[in-house]
Design a protein around this motif. Structure first.
Motif, PDB file in Angstrom:
ATOM      1  N   SER A 278     -12.235   7.921  -3.382  1.00  0.00           N
ATOM      2  CA  SER A 278     -11.756   8.845  -4.463  1.00  0.00           C
ATOM      3  C   SER A 278     -10.486   8.723  -4.181  1.00  0.00           C
ATOM      4  O   SER A 278      -9.345   8.912  -5.319  1.00  0.00           O
ATOM      5  N   TYR A 279      -9.678   8.303  -3.063  1.00  0.00           N
ATOM      6  CA  TYR A 279      -8.385   8.409  -2.830  1.00  0.00           C
ATOM      7  C   TYR A 279      -7.581   6.981  -3.002  1.00  0.00           C
ATOM      8  O   TYR A 279      -6.488   6.874  -3.184  1.00  0.00           O
ATOM      9  N   SER A 280      -8.474   5.991  -3.549  1.00  0.00           N
ATOM     10  CA  SER A 280      -7.966   4.751  -3.991  1.00  0.00           C
ATOM     11  C   SER A 280      -7.090   4.060  -2.888  1.00  0.00           C
ATOM     12  O   SER A 280      -5.995   3.450  -3.224  1.00  0.00           O
ATOM     13  N   LEU A 281      -7.738   3.827  -1.602  1.00  0.00           N
ATOM     14  CA  LEU A 281      -6.771   3.431  -0.535  1.00  0.00           C
ATOM     15  C   LEU A 281      -6.289   2.110  -0.495  1.00  0.00           C
ATOM     16  O   LEU A 281      -5.742   1.749  -0.069  1.00  0.00           O
ATOM     17  N   GLY A 282      -7.071   1.311  -1.470  1.00  0.00           N
ATOM     18  CA  GLY A 282      -6.824  -0.044  -1.293  1.00  0.00           C
ATOM     19  C   GLY A 282      -5.566  -0.238  -2.200  1.00  0.00           C
ATOM     20  O   GLY A 282      -4.666  -1.043  -2.019  1.00  0.00           O
ATOM     21  N   VAL A 283      -5.518   0.566  -3.231  1.00  0.00           N
ATOM     22  CA  VAL A 283      -4.305   0.529  -4.218  1.00  0.00           C
ATOM     23  C   VAL A 283      -3.159   1.152  -3.321  1.00  0.00           C
ATOM     24  O   VAL A 283      -1.996   0.553  -3.498  1.00  0.00           O
ATOM     25  N   TYR A 284      -3.465   2.158  -2.802  1.00  0.00           N
ATOM     26  CA  TYR A 284      -2.419   2.931  -1.938  1.00  0.00           C
ATOM     27  C   TYR A 284      -1.722   1.837  -0.882  1.00  0.00           C
ATOM     28  O   TYR A 284      -0.664   1.985  -0.539  1.00  0.00           O
ATOM     29  N   ALA A 285      -2.665   1.254  -0.257  1.00  0.00           N
ATOM     30  CA  ALA A 285      -2.276   0.085   0.826  1.00  0.00           C
ATOM     31  C   ALA A 285      -1.247  -0.877   0.322  1.00  0.00           C
ATOM     32  O   ALA A 285      -0.300  -1.055   1.014  1.00  0.00           O
ATOM     33  N   VAL A 286      -1.619  -1.305  -0.904  1.00  0.00           N
ATOM     34  CA  VAL A 286      -0.647  -2.241  -1.564  1.00  0.00           C
ATOM     35  C   VAL A 286       0.672  -1.613  -1.978  1.00  0.00           C
ATOM     36  O   VAL A 286       1.778  -2.134  -1.721  1.00  0.00           O
ATOM     37  N   LEU A 287       0.570  -0.451  -2.469  1.00  0.00           N
ATOM     38  CA  LEU A 287       1.984   0.361  -2.934  1.00  0.00           C
ATOM     39  C   LEU A 287       2.715   0.771  -1.579  1.00  0.00           C
ATOM     40  O   LEU A 287       4.130   0.565  -1.551  1.00  0.00           O
ATOM     41  N   TRP A 288       1.984   0.990  -0.525  1.00  0.00           N
ATOM     42  CA  TRP A 288       2.888   1.322   0.606  1.00  0.00           C
ATOM     43  C   TRP A 288       3.487   0.072   1.259  1.00  0.00           C
ATOM     44  O   TRP A 288       4.547  -0.033   1.741  1.00  0.00           O
ATOM     45  N   GLN A 289       2.677  -1.246   1.098  1.00  0.00           N
ATOM     46  CA  GLN A 289       3.479  -2.442   1.427  1.00  0.00           C
ATOM     47  C   GLN A 289       4.666  -2.832   0.608  1.00  0.00           C
ATOM     48  O   GLN A 289       5.680  -3.361   1.182  1.00  0.00           O
ATOM     49  N   ILE A 290       4.407  -2.378  -0.634  1.00  0.00           N
ATOM     50  CA  ILE A 290       5.715  -2.738  -1.397  1.00  0.00           C
ATOM     51  C   ILE A 290       6.893  -1.825  -1.246  1.00  0.00           C
ATOM     52  O   ILE A 290       7.875  -2.459  -1.159  1.00  0.00           O
ATOM     53  N   GLU A 291       6.587  -0.579  -0.960  1.00  0.00           N
ATOM     54  CA  GLU A 291       7.690   0.280  -0.568  1.00  0.00           C
ATOM     55  C   GLU A 291       8.211  -0.211   0.863  1.00  0.00           C
ATOM     56  O   GLU A 291       9.632  -0.210   0.937  1.00  0.00           O
ATOM     57  N   GLN A 292       7.417  -0.765   1.808  1.00  0.00           N
ATOM     58  CA  GLN A 292       8.047  -1.158   3.299  1.00  0.00           C
ATOM     59  C   GLN A 292       8.902  -2.365   2.776  1.00  0.00           C
ATOM     60  O   GLN A 292       9.930  -2.298   3.520  1.00  0.00           O
ATOM     61  N   ALA A 293       8.364  -3.211   2.261  1.00  0.00           N
ATOM     62  CA  ALA A 293       9.195  -4.362   1.832  1.00  0.00           C
ATOM     63  C   ALA A 293      10.399  -4.142   1.174  1.00  0.00           C
ATOM     64  O   ALA A 293      11.588  -4.689   1.702  1.00  0.00           O
ATOM     65  N   LYS A 294      10.417  -3.416   0.293  1.00  0.00           N
ATOM     66  CA  LYS A 294      11.769  -2.758  -0.412  1.00  0.00           C
ATOM     67  C   LYS A 294      12.796  -2.001   0.605  1.00  0.00           C
ATOM     68  O   LYS A 294      13.965  -2.589   0.572  1.00  0.00           O
ATOM     69  N   ARG A 295      12.227  -1.270   1.456  1.00  0.00           N
ATOM     70  CA  ARG A 295      13.028  -0.592   2.425  1.00  0.00           C
ATOM     71  C   ARG A 295      13.552  -1.522   3.565  1.00  0.00           C
ATOM     72  O   ARG A 295      14.815  -1.605   3.938  1.00  0.00           O
ATOM     73  N   GLN A 296      12.807  -2.775   3.899  1.00  0.00           N
ATOM     74  CA  GLN A 296      13.189  -3.680   4.774  1.00  0.00           C
ATOM     75  C   GLN A 296      13.974  -4.873   4.046  1.00  0.00           C
ATOM     76  O   GLN A 296      14.397  -5.840   4.598  1.00  0.00           O
ATOM     77  N   GLN A 297      14.242  -5.011   2.694  1.00  0.00           N
ATOM     78  CA  GLN A 297      14.896  -5.670   2.106  1.00  0.00           C
ATOM     79  C   GLN A 297      14.283  -7.119   1.934  1.00  0.00           C
ATOM     80  O   GLN A 297      14.901  -8.215   2.077  1.00  0.00           O
ATOM     81  N   ARG A 298      12.971  -7.013   2.044  1.00  0.00           N
ATOM     82  CA  ARG A 298      12.262  -8.253   1.883  1.00  0.00           C
ATOM     83  C   ARG A 298      12.023  -8.717   0.389  1.00  0.00           C
ATOM     84  O   ARG A 298      11.898  -7.795  -0.464  1.00  0.00           O
ATOM     85  N   LYS A 299      11.903  -9.805   0.059  1.00  0.00           N
ATOM     86  CA  LYS A 299      11.908 -10.402  -1.358  1.00  0.00           C
ATOM     87  C   LYS A 299      10.317 -10.272  -1.866  1.00  0.00           C
ATOM     88  O   LYS A 299      10.276  -9.997  -3.104  1.00  0.00           O
TER      89      LYS A 299
END
Length: 235
Positions: free
Chosen positions: A178-199
């Motif tokens: 119910s926590y949709s952790l598959g979706v959350y994992a992708v969103l977390w990676q998107i945010e990490q990539a943004k913070r680390q200035q990855r393309k």
């Protein structure tokens, strides 16, 4: 960018894991070639993918359904349902760890496989098979732990590349779906990539007629690698 010559070998045809009744074939980087994270950073931009220490690309004779997919981080547009997922997980704890064997990780992996993919070979993976599939001796890989109320809820395996992250695999506790952790994992990676200035965030292969891969269309605008170039595809 320095040009290098990389030896490949072509497999025999084998039963496709994604499309019933189809035969697959892959081109693998020859095992005698010494791979590194910088070299793989170039190969993944050319449609290759890592599985353990091996790097490959689909080369099927009669089919071109497997298409490499990625997100351009600065262009990502979050949807309403994805915002709800973030809110649902606002108390989810995250710890980034090295890719080493931990019994609780393996136990969670096996529960996930037996519940979600019980008819597949990975549902019978040994500890060595589990670790050799997800980790690599040459790639900069991390195991990202997600915990809910101090309970291990999921793991995202992520490769850290020169200008990108690559989502290798995610598994989670089926009781906490119910926590949709598959979706959350992708969103977390998107945010990490943004913070680390990855393309980019690489998402593996998108297959139009495979339900297991359909979730990738929820991340927009999706870029697909066709005819040796990346093009944006909106749904």
């Amino acid at each position: 960018m320095t040009r290098i010559s990389i030896p490949l070998f072509l497999t025999q045809e084998y039963d496709c894991s994604y499309l019933d009744g189809e035969q697959a074939q892959s081109a693998f980087v020859h095992p005698t070639f010494q791979l590194t994270t910088p070299i793989y950073s170039q190969l993944i931009g050319q449609g290759f993918r890592r599985s353990g220490d091996q790097v490959y690309a689909p080369r099927c004779l009669q089919c071109s359904a497997c298409i490499p997919a990625r997100l351009a981080i600065d262009e990502f547009k979050i949807s309403r349902s994805q915002k709800r997922c973030l809110k649902k997980n606002d108390q989810t704890q995250v710890i980034v760890k090295p890719p080493v064997f931990e019994q609780q990780h393996y136990d969670l992996y096996m529960r996930y496989q037996k519940m979600r993919h019980g008819d597949g070979s990975m549902a019978h993976s040994s500890p060595d098979e589990y670790l050799s599939f997800l980790s690599s001796s040459w790639c900069d890989t991390r195991f990202v732990e997600f915990s809910i109320n101090n309970r291990l809820a999921g793991i995202a395996v992520v490769d850290y590349l020169d200008d990108a992250l690559s989502a290798v695999y995610t598994f989670f506790d089926p009781e906490l779906s119910s926590y949709s952790l598959g979706v959350y994992a992708v969103l977390w990676q998107i945010e990490q990539a943004k913070r680390q200035q990855r393309k980019y965030l690489y998402l593996g292969f998108w297959i139009k007629d495979c339900k297991k891969m359909s979730y990738k269309r929820e991340y927009q605008p999706l870029q697909l690698f066709n005819n040796n170039c990346w093009t944006e595809l909106s749904f």
